[in-house]
Write a protein that holds these residues in place. Structure first.
Motif, PDB file in Angstrom:
ATOM      1  N   ASP A 124     -76.117  20.638  14.313  1.00 46.77           N
ATOM      2  CA  ASP A 124     -75.354  21.254  15.394  1.00 46.77           C
ATOM      3  C   ASP A 124     -73.994  20.584  15.516  1.00 46.77           C
ATOM      4  N   VAL A 125     -73.059  21.332  16.077  1.00 48.35           N
ATOM      5  CA  VAL A 125     -71.667  20.890  16.162  1.00 48.35           C
ATOM      6  C   VAL A 125     -71.221  20.987  17.610  1.00 48.35           C
TER       7      VAL A 125
ATOM      8  N   LEU B   4     -97.872   9.802  18.708  1.00 43.31           N
ATOM      9  CA  LEU B   4     -98.658  10.340  19.819  1.00 43.31           C
ATOM     10  C   LEU B   4     -99.174  11.743  19.526  1.00 43.31           C
ATOM     11  N   GLY B   5     -98.512  12.430  18.577  1.00 47.81           N
ATOM     12  CA  GLY B   5     -99.021  13.726  18.149  1.00 47.81           C
ATOM     13  C   GLY B   5     -98.635  14.906  19.012  1.00 47.81           C
ATOM     14  N   HIS B   6     -97.638  14.736  19.899  1.00 46.32           N
ATOM     15  CA  HIS B   6     -97.201  15.848  20.746  1.00 46.32           C
ATOM     16  C   HIS B   6     -95.818  16.359  20.349  1.00 46.32           C
ATOM     17  N   ILE B   7     -95.005  15.499  19.742  1.00 44.77           N
ATOM     18  CA  ILE B   7     -93.635  15.829  19.364  1.00 44.77           C
ATOM     19  C   ILE B   7     -93.422  15.409  17.917  1.00 44.77           C
ATOM     20  N   TYR B   8     -92.928  16.350  17.100  1.00 44.42           N
ATOM     21  CA  TYR B   8     -92.760  16.062  15.679  1.00 44.42           C
ATOM     22  C   TYR B   8     -91.338  16.299  15.184  1.00 44.42           C
ATOM     23  N   HIS B   9     -90.399  16.425  16.118  1.00 47.21           N
ATOM     24  CA  HIS B   9     -89.006  16.644  15.706  1.00 47.21           C
ATOM     25  C   HIS B   9     -88.098  15.634  16.397  1.00 47.21           C
ATOM     26  N   LEU B  10     -87.148  15.092  15.636  1.00 49.64           N
ATOM     27  CA  LEU B  10     -86.177  14.129  16.146  1.00 49.64           C
ATOM     28  C   LEU B  10     -84.769  14.686  15.937  1.00 49.64           C
ATOM     29  N   HIS B  11     -83.926  14.548  16.950  1.00 42.74           N
ATOM     30  CA  HIS B  11     -82.547  15.027  16.848  1.00 42.74           C
ATOM     31  C   HIS B  11     -81.602  13.827  16.875  1.00 42.74           C
ATOM     32  N   PHE B  12     -80.871  13.608  15.795  1.00 43.30           N
ATOM     33  CA  PHE B  12     -80.024  12.420  15.660  1.00 43.30           C
ATOM     34  C   PHE B  12     -78.574  12.711  16.044  1.00 43.30           C
ATOM     35  N   TYR B  13     -78.071  11.942  16.997  1.00 46.22           N
ATOM     36  CA  TYR B  13     -76.658  11.971  17.339  1.00 46.22           C
ATOM     37  C   TYR B  13     -75.942  11.070  16.330  1.00 46.22           C
ATOM     38  N   THR B  14     -75.478  11.637  15.243  1.00 41.77           N
ATOM     39  CA  THR B  14     -74.957  10.835  14.127  1.00 41.77           C
ATOM     40  C   THR B  14     -73.631  10.159  14.439  1.00 41.77           C
ATOM     41  N   MET B  15     -72.879  10.679  15.409  1.00 43.98           N
ATOM     42  CA  MET B  15     -71.505  10.219  15.667  1.00 43.98           C
ATOM     43  C   MET B  15     -70.665  10.302  14.384  1.00 43.98           C
ATOM     44  N   ASN B  16     -70.995  11.283  13.551  1.00 42.15           N
ATOM     45  CA  ASN B  16     -70.305  11.538  12.273  1.00 42.15           C
ATOM     46  C   ASN B  16     -70.461  10.398  11.268  1.00 42.15           C
ATOM     47  N   LEU B  17     -71.454   9.539  11.486  1.00 40.73           N
ATOM     48  CA  LEU B  17     -71.743   8.439  10.562  1.00 40.73           C
ATOM     49  C   LEU B  17     -73.020   8.760   9.791  1.00 40.73           C
ATOM     50  N   GLU B  18     -73.115   8.221   8.606  1.00 43.76           N
ATOM     51  CA  GLU B  18     -74.235   8.552   7.724  1.00 43.76           C
ATOM     52  C   GLU B  18     -75.264   7.434   7.619  1.00 43.76           C
ATOM     53  N   LYS B  19     -74.803   6.209   7.423  1.00 42.84           N
ATOM     54  CA  LYS B  19     -75.706   5.129   7.050  1.00 42.84           C
ATOM     55  C   LYS B  19     -76.706   4.773   8.142  1.00 42.84           C
ATOM     56  N   SER B  20     -76.281   4.791   9.402  1.00 44.82           N
ATOM     57  CA  SER B  20     -77.184   4.413  10.485  1.00 44.82           C
ATOM     58  C   SER B  20     -78.361   5.378  10.596  1.00 44.82           C
ATOM     59  N   THR B  21     -78.075   6.667  10.461  1.00 43.02           N
ATOM     60  CA  THR B  21     -79.155   7.661  10.527  1.00 43.02           C
ATOM     61  C   THR B  21     -80.073   7.528   9.310  1.00 43.02           C
ATOM     62  N   ARG B  22     -79.479   7.384   8.140  1.00 44.77           N
ATOM     63  CA  ARG B  22     -80.291   7.209   6.930  1.00 44.77           C
ATOM     64  C   ARG B  22     -81.189   5.975   7.039  1.00 44.77           C
ATOM     65  N   SER B  23     -80.657   4.903   7.598  1.00 46.41           N
ATOM     66  CA  SER B  23     -81.407   3.676   7.713  1.00 46.41           C
ATOM     67  C   SER B  23     -82.664   3.852   8.567  1.00 46.41           C
ATOM     68  N   ILE B  24     -82.532   4.627   9.643  1.00 46.12           N
ATOM     69  CA  ILE B  24     -83.693   4.901  10.493  1.00 46.12           C
ATOM     70  C   ILE B  24     -84.697   5.774   9.755  1.00 46.12           C
TER      71      ILE B  24
ATOM     72  N   TYR C 178     -73.065  16.659  14.807  1.00 46.39           N
ATOM     73  CA  TYR C 178     -71.735  16.207  14.410  1.00 46.39           C
ATOM     74  C   TYR C 178     -70.730  16.680  15.456  1.00 46.39           C
ATOM     75  N   PHE C 179     -69.610  15.952  15.563  1.00 46.63           N
ATOM     76  CA  PHE C 179     -68.529  16.431  16.424  1.00 46.63           C
ATOM     77  C   PHE C 179     -67.314  16.751  15.562  1.00 46.63           C
ATOM     78  N   VAL C 180     -66.432  17.595  16.090  1.00 48.61           N
ATOM     79  CA  VAL C 180     -65.245  18.027  15.347  1.00 48.61           C
ATOM     80  C   VAL C 180     -64.194  16.924  15.378  1.00 48.61           C
ATOM     81  N   PRO C 181     -63.808  16.368  14.219  1.00 52.33           N
ATOM     82  CA  PRO C 181     -62.762  15.331  14.194  1.00 52.33           C
ATOM     83  C   PRO C 181     -61.418  15.904  14.638  1.00 52.33           C
ATOM     84  N   LYS C 182     -60.506  15.006  15.021  1.00 55.29           N
ATOM     85  CA  LYS C 182     -59.219  15.440  15.545  1.00 55.29           C
ATOM     86  C   LYS C 182     -58.130  15.526  14.489  1.00 55.29           C
ATOM     87  N   THR C 183     -58.428  15.092  13.255  1.00 60.88           N
ATOM     88  CA  THR C 183     -57.423  15.158  12.186  1.00 60.88           C
ATOM     89  C   THR C 183     -57.984  15.904  10.984  1.00 60.88           C
TER      90      THR C 183
END
Length: 295
Positions: free
Chosen positions: A50-51, A271-291, A22-27
């Motif tokens: 992470d922030v 492939l069995g070598h990597i089991y973690h994904l890091h999502f750049y959410t851009m502070n949005l919820e639905k797109s990440t949930r959809s994946i 997530y990123f820190v909003p400006k308002t």
């Protein structure tokens, strides 16, 4: 348990996990809206969140600070946290203050970054009394706090705007890990084959640390194209063709984008070598949930 230890355990037991950025909003209203999303998204049980450092890379901007958001995510929402810390515009005194606030806020993980040059500067330069490279920041954190903080660093499977020599970038990555970092989060990418080739190059170079793919969901066509251009990354022709076919239909772009990114993630996981994904959410919820739903 530290992030790197969990990821090694995932590998041993073939167990998948994920994290959100997530990123820190400006308002102030933006901050409140984000806290509501974080509260809803914690039911997805991310390994950590992470922030980014004040959204624009300099201290004191925004309606709240990165350290305040990290402390709240940790103490109010019960989420393990990772705090971005950059060299950009940061004196040693400012970095000391940020690390102390992270410590007091219960954060035990730092993503140490050089950061991008301010818009008004043609090239990146260290602040007086600051650090020139991410590896210097890693070493400083390690010397000052010993093993209290786990430290992550950035990797560039698509190259860096200032450097496109893969071997040199991997050598610099190894230096950051040797300085005291224990895991790597990559820049966003959509060319899964290039990412996998980069992983092989890292392993051949002797890098054994967990390599976490940075996944950017596609929320709309225009923002997708801006990020691709800004990060100078390759998009496979078949991937691009499917998005181009629906670019004027926002809902279709979200649907097709979610499917394309989910397929990319599935290829990595299977492939069995990597089991973690890091999502750049851009502070949005639905797109990440959809994946995640598709996975």
């Amino acid at each position: 348990m530290r992030v790197s230890e969990v990821l090694q355990d995932n590998l041993k037991n073939e167990r998948t996990s994920y994290s959100f950025e997530y990123f820190v909003p400006k308002t102030s209203q933006g901050v409140l809206n984000l806290y509501e999303r974080i509260d809803r998204m914690r039911e997805l049980r991310p390994l950590f969140v992470d922030v980014t450092w004040n959204a624009g890379g300099s201290a004191g901007q925004g309606a709240t600070s990165t350290t305040e958001m990290v402390a709240k995510a940790n103490k109010v929402y019960g989420l393990a946290t990772c705090m971005h810390l950059t060299c950009t515009g940061m004196s040693k005194a400012t970095i000391d203050s940020a690390l102390e606030e992270a410590y007091q806020g219960g954060c035990k993980c730092i993503l140490a970054l050089r950061g991008d040059a301010p818009v008004e500067n043609e090239k990146w330069e260290a602040t007086d009394g600051g650090f020139l490279y991410a590896k210097d920041l890693v070493k400083y954190i390690r010397d000052k706090y010993d093993d209290y903080f786990e430290i992550g660093v950035a990797g560039y499977p698509e190259g860096h705007p200032e450097q496109h020599d893969d071997k040199l970038l991997i050598a610099h990555l190894k230096e950051k890990l040797d300085a005291g970092a224990s895991f790597v989060i990559t820049q966003m990418f959509y060319d899964v084959n290039r990412f996998l080739s980069w992983v092989e190059l890292c392993r051949a170079y002797g890098i054994k640390a967990p390599l976490i793919p940075g996944i950017m969901p596609i929320s709309n066509y225009a923002s997708f194209m801006r990020r691709v251009k800004w990060c100078e990354i390759n998009v496979p022709s078949e991937f691009m063709a499917k998005l181009d076919a629906v670019k004027d239909d926002e809902s279709a772009v979200k649907e097709v984008g979610a499917q394309l990114v989910a397929e990319m993630c599935k290829t990595i996981l299977e492939l069995g070598h990597i089991y973690h994904l890091h999502f750049y959410t851009m502070n949005l919820e639905k797109s990440t949930r959809s994946i995640l739903d598709r996975l």
